[in-house]
Design a protein around this motif. Sequence first.
Motif, PDB file in Angstrom:
ATOM      1  N   LYS B  40      -7.892   7.979  -3.712  1.00  0.00           N
ATOM      2  CA  LYS B  40      -6.564   7.257  -4.243  1.00  0.00           C
ATOM      3  C   LYS B  40      -6.926   5.767  -3.803  1.00  0.00           C
ATOM      4  O   LYS B  40      -7.636   5.413  -2.968  1.00  0.00           O
ATOM      5  CB  LYS B  40      -5.218   7.768  -3.556  1.00  0.00           C
ATOM      6  N   VAL B  41      -5.953   4.905  -4.246  1.00  0.00           N
ATOM      7  CA  VAL B  41      -5.879   3.507  -3.899  1.00  0.00           C
ATOM      8  C   VAL B  41      -5.011   3.326  -2.593  1.00  0.00           C
ATOM      9  O   VAL B  41      -4.262   4.513  -2.408  1.00  0.00           O
ATOM     10  CB  VAL B  41      -5.316   2.640  -5.022  1.00  0.00           C
ATOM     11  N   GLU B  42      -4.893   2.407  -2.115  1.00  0.00           N
ATOM     12  CA  GLU B  42      -4.357   2.218  -0.597  1.00  0.00           C
ATOM     13  C   GLU B  42      -2.780   2.601  -1.009  1.00  0.00           C
ATOM     14  O   GLU B  42      -2.107   3.059  -0.213  1.00  0.00           O
ATOM     15  CB  GLU B  42      -4.580   1.007  -0.226  1.00  0.00           C
ATOM     16  N   LEU B  43      -2.188   1.761  -2.041  1.00  0.00           N
ATOM     17  CA  LEU B  43      -0.823   2.062  -2.323  1.00  0.00           C
ATOM     18  C   LEU B  43      -0.339   3.487  -2.631  1.00  0.00           C
ATOM     19  O   LEU B  43       0.689   3.733  -2.134  1.00  0.00           O
ATOM     20  CB  LEU B  43      -0.414   1.033  -3.627  1.00  0.00           C
ATOM     21  N   ASP B  44      -1.564   4.227  -2.956  1.00  0.00           N
ATOM     22  CA  ASP B  44      -1.006   5.694  -3.015  1.00  0.00           C
ATOM     23  C   ASP B  44      -1.290   6.363  -1.550  1.00  0.00           C
ATOM     24  O   ASP B  44      -0.325   7.256  -1.393  1.00  0.00           O
ATOM     25  CB  ASP B  44      -1.893   6.562  -4.205  1.00  0.00           C
ATOM     26  N   PHE B  45      -2.134   6.256  -0.897  1.00  0.00           N
ATOM     27  CA  PHE B  45      -2.585   6.863   0.419  1.00  0.00           C
ATOM     28  C   PHE B  45      -1.340   6.519   1.308  1.00  0.00           C
ATOM     29  O   PHE B  45      -0.932   7.466   2.224  1.00  0.00           O
ATOM     30  CB  PHE B  45      -4.127   6.389   0.737  1.00  0.00           C
ATOM     31  N   ARG B  59      -0.167   5.173  -8.675  1.00  0.00           N
ATOM     32  CA  ARG B  59      -0.900   3.846  -8.737  1.00  0.00           C
ATOM     33  C   ARG B  59      -2.247   3.930  -9.025  1.00  0.00           C
ATOM     34  O   ARG B  59      -2.936   2.923  -9.573  1.00  0.00           O
ATOM     35  CB  ARG B  59      -0.745   3.243  -7.550  1.00  0.00           C
ATOM     36  N   THR B  60      -2.951   5.139  -8.544  1.00  0.00           N
ATOM     37  CA  THR B  60      -4.470   5.164  -9.038  1.00  0.00           C
ATOM     38  C   THR B  60      -4.534   5.144 -10.420  1.00  0.00           C
ATOM     39  O   THR B  60      -5.280   4.376 -11.032  1.00  0.00           O
ATOM     40  CB  THR B  60      -4.839   6.491  -8.097  1.00  0.00           C
ATOM     41  N   ALA B  71     -13.659   4.745  -5.858  1.00  0.00           N
ATOM     42  CA  ALA B  71     -13.834   3.496  -5.303  1.00  0.00           C
ATOM     43  C   ALA B  71     -13.869   3.133  -3.725  1.00  0.00           C
ATOM     44  O   ALA B  71     -14.752   2.547  -3.369  1.00  0.00           O
ATOM     45  CB  ALA B  71     -12.799   2.522  -5.818  1.00  0.00           C
ATOM     46  N   GLY B  72     -13.287   3.992  -2.843  1.00  0.00           N
ATOM     47  CA  GLY B  72     -13.252   3.851  -1.579  1.00  0.00           C
ATOM     48  C   GLY B  72     -14.741   4.174  -1.057  1.00  0.00           C
ATOM     49  O   GLY B  72     -15.568   3.548  -0.488  1.00  0.00           O
ATOM     50  N   TYR B  73     -15.492   5.219  -1.765  1.00  0.00           N
ATOM     51  CA  TYR B  73     -16.783   5.872  -1.300  1.00  0.00           C
ATOM     52  C   TYR B  73     -17.764   4.708  -1.726  1.00  0.00           C
ATOM     53  O   TYR B  73     -18.457   4.476  -0.964  1.00  0.00           O
ATOM     54  CB  TYR B  73     -16.974   7.129  -1.961  1.00  0.00           C
ATOM     55  N   GLU B 254      -9.083  -7.284   5.388  1.00  0.00           N
ATOM     56  CA  GLU B 254      -9.530  -7.675   3.837  1.00  0.00           C
ATOM     57  C   GLU B 254      -8.716  -6.631   2.900  1.00  0.00           C
ATOM     58  O   GLU B 254      -9.141  -6.667   1.694  1.00  0.00           O
ATOM     59  CB  GLU B 254     -10.931  -7.441   3.721  1.00  0.00           C
ATOM     60  N   GLY B 255      -7.907  -5.787   3.476  1.00  0.00           N
ATOM     61  CA  GLY B 255      -7.403  -4.760   2.447  1.00  0.00           C
ATOM     62  C   GLY B 255      -8.015  -3.831   2.193  1.00  0.00           C
ATOM     63  O   GLY B 255      -7.905  -3.155   1.095  1.00  0.00           O
ATOM     64  N   ASN B 256      -9.274  -3.651   2.836  1.00  0.00           N
ATOM     65  CA  ASN B 256      -9.942  -2.327   2.447  1.00  0.00           C
ATOM     66  C   ASN B 256      -9.717  -1.153   3.281  1.00  0.00           C
ATOM     67  O   ASN B 256     -10.861  -0.546   3.491  1.00  0.00           O
ATOM     68  CB  ASN B 256     -11.506  -2.897   2.160  1.00  0.00           C
TER      69      ASN B 256
END
Lengths: 341, 293
Positions: B40-45, B59-60, B71-73, B254-256
């Motif tokens: 997922k994206v960060e806002l979902d996780f 959000r993803t 994307a994370g991978y 960095e928000g990653n």
Amino acid sequence: MNHKTFFWFFFPTALAMILFIALPLTSIVSQSFHAPHEEVLLVAEICDPFGCETESTIDHQATEQLKQDKPLGRWVGFEIYADRQHLAFKEVAQFWQSRPSFTGFISSLNNLPFYRAMGFTLTYVIVVTPLVILFGLIIALAVNSLHRHLKGLMVFFSLLPMIVTPLVGSLILFWMIDARGIIGSGLQEIFSDPNLSLKASTGLTWITLIVYGVWHSAPFAFIVFYAGLQTVPKETLESAMIDGATRFQQVIHVVVPHLAPLVAFVALIQLMDNFRVFEPIVGFSAEAHATSLSWIIWNDIGQEIRLLSSAATTSVLTIIGVVILLTPVLIRTWREFNPEK
Amino acid sequence: MTSNQIKRPLGLQLLIYGFVLLWFILAAFPFFWTMWGSFKVELDFFSKGDWTHAISGVRTQAVYGESFTGAGYEGAWIQEEFWRAFNNTAIVCFFTVLTSLTIATLGGYALSRSGFRYSFWLLIIALVFRALPPITLVSGYLLPFYEWNVWGLLPTTIIVLVAINQPFTLWMLHSFFQTIPKELDESAKVDGCTQFQAFKHVIIPVMWPGVITAGLFSFLLAYNDFAVTAVLLNQDNQTMVPKIASFMGTTQTEGNVMFAVAAVVSAIIPLFLLVLFFQRQLVSGLTAGAVKG
């Protein structure tokens, strides 16, 4: 097997342990008695019409030369042991003299890095070890009474928290207890306190780390006890049952005594492992509220200028702690090996 | 406990199942949650408002048009070059296990076959070494390693990990070899074998179960190590665990964070497979030391 054959069989492993465990140990001890060199100063007297002044400049060449000649540093004896970062004799004496109460003394010790780390490490060892044994035993008893197929599944999932890299395991929990994570926001919901954060207070951080410790190690105790439960003599259990023992009494009087040697084994391993608690502090970014002996060594080494002497001193003190912790076990083994004449 | 016991009362039965279920959730849920969330994206996780977003991936979907994203991978493995760390871990683990087992098999066998007093003392010394936190030794390595210019290299770390693993592996193999009857190699010696020939022809064919178990634990120690690898390896040679730790420093700002989550999940999968295939050996290894007492 004669001595010579033994020697050749044992030589490779002995060499590895001597070179990379025993020698580093001696080098830590000697490092702990040396402090980094001070800069070599050139003192020159400069005179002008208004009088003479002495001016000192750093002689870089001589300093480098000195560092090269004696990489360990200069001999300072027990100075590093006594300084504020370690045993802090002066400060402790001061605190003791000006103590308002005994608890006040303890809380002022908390300002000294070494005692702070010691405090958390010992608390962690003392709290986590019995909890691990207790939970491991309960899980083992519960799983053992399940159906055969469920048992295998439970063993599989129970192994995960233990097998997984401590740093990785603590990161996973760290993200979950984050204020935006599922456990963190769930707790806020339950206590209806939107500002509740497990990372904000010392007490909650300690509890988090201890919960992590039990989560991580209980599987080990579980597996060992579970294996032990398979060998509980059925006859004893049956005769206890015939004698009218309740389930609980059977557990207390038959099962637990049977597992006693295993409890000692788990306790020994847990004491050793919990005393080195380190990764969870990094994983939970908990260093503001909890530090351990291993963590302060790591912190010294990780500085821009590696504080090797300071790290070595803490290492020596930690090793002394490990030996004290192990003494009862060593004495017991010694007695078993040398029965009284 | 035993099947022929009188049937448990319902209350106890429920209590047991309730407890097992609770433990199951405690043990397994964090892993599944994080694995699911890593796509997922960060806002979902980290969905503060509505936790179901972490499952459904609202959000993803908004960002990528699907409720799963790699994307994370991609960020971790390609952009941050996590594959390099993965390779390094593979190299370190392979050689550490190989070397550890080779020398500890010989040593453990010798200890189990020698009745002399010093073998007891050697075991006690190994126990004390086993109890030392690895980080205490690390500050002793740095000066000599700088001096010899071997700091930061993979072989250096492998040798150190082998040495640190020795006490544990030695104990494990020692107790395993004690379960192999002495008569086996003694009769070979009577037939004219030297000790080494007896070891080679009689013991080696029967030692594999114990060696595999010891190898698994040796692998875990090398794979999970953080203290040694983080200090002794340079940036290029970092293995997965220190790499993840350094992600924590850089990605947070960095928000990653999702890179780190993906990296963490990637590091868990090999362990997952290990437990899946070697559960029996792991259990027998954990209890080996205990049964001996």
